[in-house]
Enzyme design. Structure first.
Site, short mmCIF file in Angstrom:
data_model
loop_
_atom_site.label_atom_id
_atom_site.label_comp_id
_atom_site.label_asym_id
_atom_site.label_seq_id
_atom_site.Cartn_x
_atom_site.Cartn_y
_atom_site.Cartn_z
N LYS A 295 0.86 -1.21 -0.02
CA LYS A 295 -0.06 0.05 0.06
C LYS A 295 1.08 1.35 0.05
O LYS A 295 1.73 1.47 0.89
CB LYS A 295 -0.90 0.04 1.20
CG LYS A 295 -1.92 1.26 1.15
CD LYS A 295 -2.79 1.08 2.46
CE LYS A 295 -3.64 2.38 2.63
NZ LYS A 295 -4.45 2.30 3.66
N LYS A 348 -2.29 -1.37 -3.63
CA LYS A 348 -3.02 -0.17 -3.81
C LYS A 348 -2.20 0.90 -3.92
O LYS A 348 -1.25 0.90 -3.17
CB LYS A 348 -3.72 -0.38 -2.57
CG LYS A 348 -4.75 0.86 -2.15
CD LYS A 348 -5.52 0.86 -0.95
CE LYS A 348 -6.36 2.15 -0.92
NZ LYS A 348 -6.96 2.27 0.41
#
Length: 428
Positions: A295, A348
């Site tokens: 992320k 992400k």
């Protein structure tokens, strides 16, 4: 070529069939098309359905029997073939000798049937996880920065949205809560309130739709009065191990409510192993963990933070989320999460990080997820509104590219809209 199916007599006038034709290189279920039914005379006992896109054409026949045709072929008397036709180029096209090429890749792309036959990547509604924003109110509140998305009332709007998504084949959902400011604290204790917003939403969804898959977000930022994913020390440092302690209690609370997959998005070190141990200790060995493995500290999250009103009150998240400039570091996180018991690894954002999706795909046997985040969604929506791009085609192409990079599942706000396209409909 037309195909026929025989049915017993009845008052059938029209039949629906589903084609397996492709949409922009995809392989969806398309809209029903209607086919004509040829009614036999009453003395016959069956009805014939002819399924074809081709128009009926009259064919000139010789009137010969099969035996006569075979005898003519044996005698070398073949019917005249259709004339050979070669299309020509426009006026001014140069006359040249063809290039002596052994390989011409365009041969495998010359017709829709060939392109479909050799297509390597496909999209299905089963590949989608639909993120849903929920709040305590009864009304659905539009999110200005994310056209088409709402903060859904957990009693009614949430159930209605899930119903619509299931209708087009989307059966997986991830919940993100908008928590009232009065319930936020620096330690984020509301995150593990068994009667809190998320546990209540899980229970009502599982009661209504027991077959769906519910993912939950494990992080403190919606509950933290400082807007960070962890507890903030007085000098501004995000406290790692103390935060992990809170996350374990949050994950257990969500599992107790009926969550199928808990998804730590906080990026604290060691949280996967700790959460796995906490779940197992409480008897939730069957609850999966989808780790936000890579992320990044991305600028693409802006609209999401508006949706949840969860912007950090100070600073940024660069001390715990990954540097967008780093690639190999994702392998460090992958190895840690695998060894600690993660069941799914997530990247992400998605589209700007296709190389990282491929890196995880090539280095792990675990399922790979990718999150097409709010900024990616809103840019496509804005481009469509301004007529700068074809929203539907860009939406489908972006999702296909994420799949091609190696993602098994995609978390996307486009999930219901894209699934509607795959089913030959349009989202409402």
């Amino acid at each position: 070529m037309a195909s026929t199916i025989s049915f017993s007599p009845g008052n059938v006038q029209l039949a629906r069939i589903i084609d397996d034709h492709s949409y922009a290189g995809l392989r969806p279920l398309t809209a029903p098309r209607y086919v004509s039914i040829a009614r036999r005379p009453k003395s016959h006992s069956s009805t014939v359905i002819r399924a074809s896109n081709e128009n009926e054409t009259s064919v000139k026949t010789s009137g010969l029997s099969i035996e006569e045709c075979e005898a003519a072929a044996v005698a070398g008397k073949f019917p005249d073939p259709p004339p050979l036709y070669r299309p020509t180029g426009p006026k001014g096209t140069p006359v040249i000798q063809p290039l002596e090429l052994t390989k011409r890749p365009r041969r495998n792309r010359k017709s829709p049937a060939l392109r479909a036959a050799f297509q390597e990547t496909y999209l299905s509604p089963a590949n989608f996880v639909l993120p849903l924003f929920i709040h305590e109110g009864e009304e659905d509140v539009p999110i200005g920065a994310m056209p088409g998305c709402f903060r859904l009332g957990w009693r009614h709007g949430l159930l209605e949205e899930v119903y619509k998504a299931r209708d087009v084949g989307v059966n997986s959902f991830v919940l993100f809560p908008k928590i009232p400011d009065a319930l936020k604290s620096q330690a984020g204790d509301e995150a593990f309130n068994d009667n809190g917003l998320v546990p209540r939403a899980i229970r009502i969804l599982k009661d209504k739709y027991p077959d769906i898959v519910i993912y939950t977000d494990v992080a403190l930022d919606p509950y933290n009065s400082d807007g960070h994913d962890g507890i903030v020390r007085e000098d501004g440092v995000i406290m790692n191990d103390e935060t992990v302690h809170q996350l374990c209690k949050q994950a257990v609370s969500q599992a107790r409510a009926g969550a199928d997959v808990v998804s730590p998005s906080d990026m604290m070190d060691g949280r996967i192993g700790a959460i796995r141990a906490a779940l197992d200790a409480e008897g939730f060995q069957d609850v999966s963990i989808m780790s936000y493995t890579a992320k990044y500290a991305s600028a693409f999250y802006g609209p999401f933070r508006e949706a949840l009103d969860s912007n950090p009150r100070f600073g940024d998240k660069k001390t715990y989320q990954m540097n967008p400039a780093n690639y190999r570091e994702a392998l460090v996180e992958t190895e840690a999460d695998e060894s600690e018991g993660a069941d799914i690894l997530l990247v992400k954002p998605a589209l700007p990080y296709l190389d990282v999706i491929r890196l995880l795909r090539d280095n792990s046997a675990l399922p790979i997820a990718a999150y097409q985040v709010s900024g990616e969604y809103s840019m496509i929506k804005a481009g469509g509104v301004l007529k700068m791009i074809d929203e539907e085609k860009v939406m489908m192409e972006s999702l296909l590219c994420i799949r091609r990079a190696g993602a098994d599942i995609i978390l996307s706000y486009f999930a219901r809209q894209a699934a509607s396209v795959l089913c030959g409909m349009r989202s409402k």
